[in-house]
Design a protein around this motif. Structure first.
Motif, PDB file in Angstrom:
ATOM      1  N   LEU A 113       0.818  -1.221   0.000  1.00 23.30           N
ATOM      2  CA  LEU A 113       0.000   0.000   0.000  1.00 23.30           C
ATOM      3  C   LEU A 113       0.852   1.272   0.000  1.00 23.30           C
ATOM      4  N   GLY A 114       2.166   1.104   0.017  1.00 22.74           N
ATOM      5  CA  GLY A 114       3.045   2.280  -0.001  1.00 22.74           C
ATOM      6  C   GLY A 114       3.254   2.877   1.382  1.00 22.74           C
ATOM      7  N   SER A 115       2.963   2.093   2.421  1.00 20.50           N
ATOM      8  CA  SER A 115       3.244   2.559   3.780  1.00 20.50           C
ATOM      9  C   SER A 115       4.614   2.030   4.198  1.00 20.50           C
ATOM     10  N   ASP A 116       5.018   2.329   5.437  1.00 20.78           N
ATOM     11  CA  ASP A 116       6.338   1.930   5.914  1.00 20.78           C
ATOM     12  C   ASP A 116       6.180   1.051   7.159  1.00 20.78           C
ATOM     13  N   PRO A 117       6.102  -0.278   6.958  1.00 19.64           N
ATOM     14  CA  PRO A 117       5.865  -1.160   8.101  1.00 19.64           C
ATOM     15  C   PRO A 117       6.924  -1.022   9.195  1.00 19.64           C
ATOM     16  N   GLU A 118       8.169  -0.721   8.815  1.00 21.42           N
ATOM     17  CA  GLU A 118       9.235  -0.612   9.830  1.00 21.42           C
ATOM     18  C   GLU A 118       8.945   0.534  10.796  1.00 21.42           C
ATOM     19  N   TYR A 119       8.454   1.635  10.256  1.00 21.27           N
ATOM     20  CA  TYR A 119       8.119   2.777  11.112  1.00 21.27           C
ATOM     21  C   TYR A 119       7.084   2.352  12.162  1.00 21.27           C
ATOM     22  N   PHE A 120       6.036   1.673  11.698  1.00 19.86           N
ATOM     23  CA  PHE A 120       4.958   1.317  12.623  1.00 19.86           C
ATOM     24  C   PHE A 120       5.388   0.207  13.591  1.00 19.86           C
ATOM     25  N   LYS A 121       6.275  -0.677  13.121  1.00 15.74           N
ATOM     26  CA  LYS A 121       6.764  -1.742  13.993  1.00 15.74           C
ATOM     27  C   LYS A 121       7.594  -1.164  15.135  1.00 15.74           C
ATOM     28  N   ASN A 122       8.273  -0.079  14.860  1.00 13.22           N
ATOM     29  CA  ASN A 122       9.208   0.472  15.854  1.00 13.22           C
ATOM     30  C   ASN A 122       8.682   1.676  16.617  1.00 13.22           C
ATOM     31  N   LEU A 123       7.433   2.027  16.379  1.00  8.48           N
ATOM     32  CA  LEU A 123       6.879   3.194  17.078  1.00  8.48           C
ATOM     33  C   LEU A 123       6.731   2.876  18.577  1.00  8.48           C
ATOM     34  N   LYS A 124       7.363   3.692  19.409  1.00  8.61           N
ATOM     35  CA  LYS A 124       7.349   3.418  20.858  1.00  8.61           C
ATOM     36  C   LYS A 124       7.090   4.722  21.612  1.00  8.61           C
ATOM     37  N   PRO A 125       6.489   4.631  22.822  1.00  8.81           N
ATOM     38  CA  PRO A 125       6.395   5.811  23.682  1.00  8.81           C
ATOM     39  C   PRO A 125       7.800   6.240  24.098  1.00  8.81           C
ATOM     40  N   PRO A 126       7.991   7.473  24.541  1.00  8.05           N
ATOM     41  CA  PRO A 126       6.976   8.511  24.679  1.00  8.05           C
ATOM     42  C   PRO A 126       6.696   9.244  23.377  1.00  8.05           C
ATOM     43  N   PHE A 127       5.479   9.782  23.239  1.00  2.17           N
ATOM     44  CA  PHE A 127       5.134  10.661  22.124  1.00  2.17           C
ATOM     45  C   PHE A 127       5.267  12.098  22.612  1.00  2.17           C
ATOM     46  N   PRO A 128       5.602  13.021  21.708  1.00  7.32           N
ATOM     47  CA  PRO A 128       5.728  14.419  22.130  1.00  7.32           C
ATOM     48  C   PRO A 128       4.396  14.969  22.648  1.00  7.32           C
ATOM     49  N   ARG A 129       4.498  15.880  23.623  1.00  8.65           N
ATOM     50  CA  ARG A 129       3.303  16.516  24.204  1.00  8.65           C
ATOM     51  C   ARG A 129       3.521  18.014  24.243  1.00  8.65           C
ATOM     52  N   ILE A 130       2.586  18.756  23.737  1.00  7.54           N
ATOM     53  CA  ILE A 130       2.638  20.219  23.864  1.00  7.54           C
ATOM     54  C   ILE A 130       1.263  20.711  24.290  1.00  7.54           C
ATOM     55  N   THR A 131       1.237  21.915  24.829  1.00 11.60           N
ATOM     56  CA  THR A 131      -0.065  22.491  25.177  1.00 11.60           C
ATOM     57  C   THR A 131      -0.592  23.269  23.978  1.00 11.60           C
ATOM     58  N   TYR A 132      -1.861  23.579  24.044  1.00  6.71           N
ATOM     59  CA  TYR A 132      -2.490  24.423  23.020  1.00  6.71           C
ATOM     60  C   TYR A 132      -1.708  25.739  22.898  1.00  6.71           C
ATOM     61  N   ASP A 133      -1.358  26.346  24.046  1.00 10.85           N
ATOM     62  CA  ASP A 133      -0.621  27.619  24.013  1.00 10.85           C
ATOM     63  C   ASP A 133       0.694  27.479  23.238  1.00 10.85           C
TER      64      ASP A 133
END
Ligand code: 4AD
Ligand code: MG
Length: 430
Positions: free
Chosen positions: A263-283
């Motif tokens: 489908l033209g996606s990148d399975p390696e990216y999704f296989k290796n996605l790990k926490p933490p994810f970035p967090r920012i406030t609305y401000d």
């Protein structure tokens, strides 16, 4: 009975073993004495060679007459052949047509998307749509796995509702005997009532939004994965959300590696996605947008362009918290500074919002006031407000659009291809 094509290709049956396959014709090329057919089943595609002499004359005639999308039962001997796609083929010993298919209307490339949508009941067999449906199956079942392993109960909230959850502008109305009712936009309010017995609950239901705009990420009917948790605050929920999203991405990429590549996606990216994810406030998000030259003022909600721009700064999903109270729904907990304790999760590379959630307001008087401010009568929410009268507890919940998530994982331009039969402002047929 039938063996699966995938198992033949994987070498489960030795050369010379006779197997039987049921499937549909992808290609057929005949020279009278020898017929090369590619057939598919739900697991894959294989080449079949039918030769005069190997089969009776009837079977050769049937093989010769196979046409695009005809269904067929083929008996044949497994043969390793490096020239065959997939490395193995079947040498037919018998061929039968089960269901003929004359002038299949989808042939070759370059069809107009609207024509394909009119033919969705047939196009749904295509390699791409089948791959996406397999990915969706992995996404839904890995969500359920994660919820169960994390102590959630699956519940079945109603779809027909007497009031709105996400505001009146996108409600579908229906006649309910002699009264007016609405199709669910979200199970949230009902899930909130269920935490008092079960503490952690989730549901997977259709949600309906009368979205008037045509976009590549809005459906009028979509599948909503929603969770609600007693005793959990906003930030603890965000920790859980990054676990959930990572688990689902990792597991899906493992199970559907080939499909994602195709489908033209990148399975390696999704296989290796790990926490933490970035967090920012609305401000902080507003400052980023302004520094990027956007004419955006504090107090507005983010649209497609803003979300896209923000997501370009990160290669993981981004959590944005604490939006202005004015733009958000009545049930989100007041943070005390004109903001609410909410979170949106925005997927990278412009895929936009995938999750919306919040801690819930527990103050009865504040809730009534916010319902009134939205132009609605608190009396209509009587049962919901009761939840604040009898043993109220701090709690949080979220909703994740299954198709939004699948669209991102499958790298699809348009959300309509992540659901078998898309419903949009201009289509509810077939
Ligand atoms: O952000 P939303 O509107 O939040 C709610 O409905 C909450 N009541 C959920 C909750 O807290 N239980 O919707 C949640 C998610 C969005 O982030 C998006 O992924 C998806 O639902 N969504 C849609 N997906 C496809 N088509 C649409 N028209 C969608 N609208 C929302
Ligand atoms: Mg939202």
């Amino acid at each position: 009975m039938f063996v699966k094509i995938k198992d033949i290709l994987a070498g489960k049956y030795p050369d010379g073993e006779e197997v039987q396959v049921g499937g549909w014709v992808v290609k057929n090329r005949s020279s009278g004495k020898i017929v090369f057919t590619v057939i598919r089943d739900s697991s894959g595609e294989i080449q079949v060679t039918t030769k005069k002499g190997n089969v009776c004359d009837d079977a050769l005639r049937e093989a010769d007459a196979l046409s695009l999308e005809a269904s067929t039962i083929i008996k044949g001997k497994v043969r390793t052949d490096p020239r065959a796609p997939g490395g193995r083929e079947l040498v037919a010993t018998d061929v039968k047509i089960v269901g003929a298919s004359r002038d299949y209307p989808i042939f070759g490339e370059g069809h107009n998307p609207e024509v394909l949508l009119d033919l969705r009941h047939l196009h749904i067999r295509s390699k791409e749509l089948v791959a996406i449906m397999k990915v969706k199956d992995s996404v839904l079942s890995s969500c359920r796995e994660w919820f169960r392993a994390s102590g959630f109960y699956e519940v079945t909230p109603p779809i027909i509702m007497s009031s709105s959850c996400e505001g009146g502008s996108t409600l579908f109305e229906l006649k309910y005997f002699d009264e007016k009712a609405y199709l669910s936009q979200s199970a949230q309010l009902y899930l909130e009532s269920l935490i008092f017995g079960l503490e952690k609950v989730y549901s997977v239901t259709p949600s309906f939004r009368a979205e008037k705009s045509r976009t590549t990420r809005h459906l009028a009917e979509y599948w909503h994965i929603e969770g609600e948790m007693a005793w959990v605050g906003l930030y603890e929920m965000i920790d859980m959300l990054e676990q959930l999203v990572s688990y689902v991405c990792n597991k899906t990429a493992e199970e559907r590696h080939e499909e994602l590549r195709m489908l033209g996606s990148d399975p390696e990216y999704f296989k290796n996605l790990k926490p933490p994810f970035p967090r920012i406030t609305y401000d902080e998000a507003v400052k980023i947008l302004q520094a990027d030259g956007f004419d955006f003022k504090w107090g507005d909600d983010f649209g497609t362009h803003e979300e896209r721009q923000l997501s370009m700064h990160y290669d993981k999903p981004l959590f944005i918290t604490e939006y202005p109270l004015e733009v958000k729904a009545f049930y989100m907990k007041d943070a005390g500074n004109a903001k609410v304790l909410n979170v949106d999760m925005i997927a990278p590379r412009g895929f936009g919002e995938i999750i919306g959630g919040s801690e819930r307001e527990t103050d009865l008087a504040l809730l009534e006031e916010r319902i009134r401010k939205q132009g609605e009568d608190p009396a209509k929410y009587g049962w919901y407000l009761d939840l604040r009268r009898y043993g109220s507890v701090p709690h949080s919940g979220f909703g994740m659009g299954a198709e939004r998530l699948v669209r991102w994982i499958c790298n699809q331009e348009h959300i309509r291809d992540t659901i078998p039969y898309p419903r949009t402002i201009s289509r509810f047929n077939p």
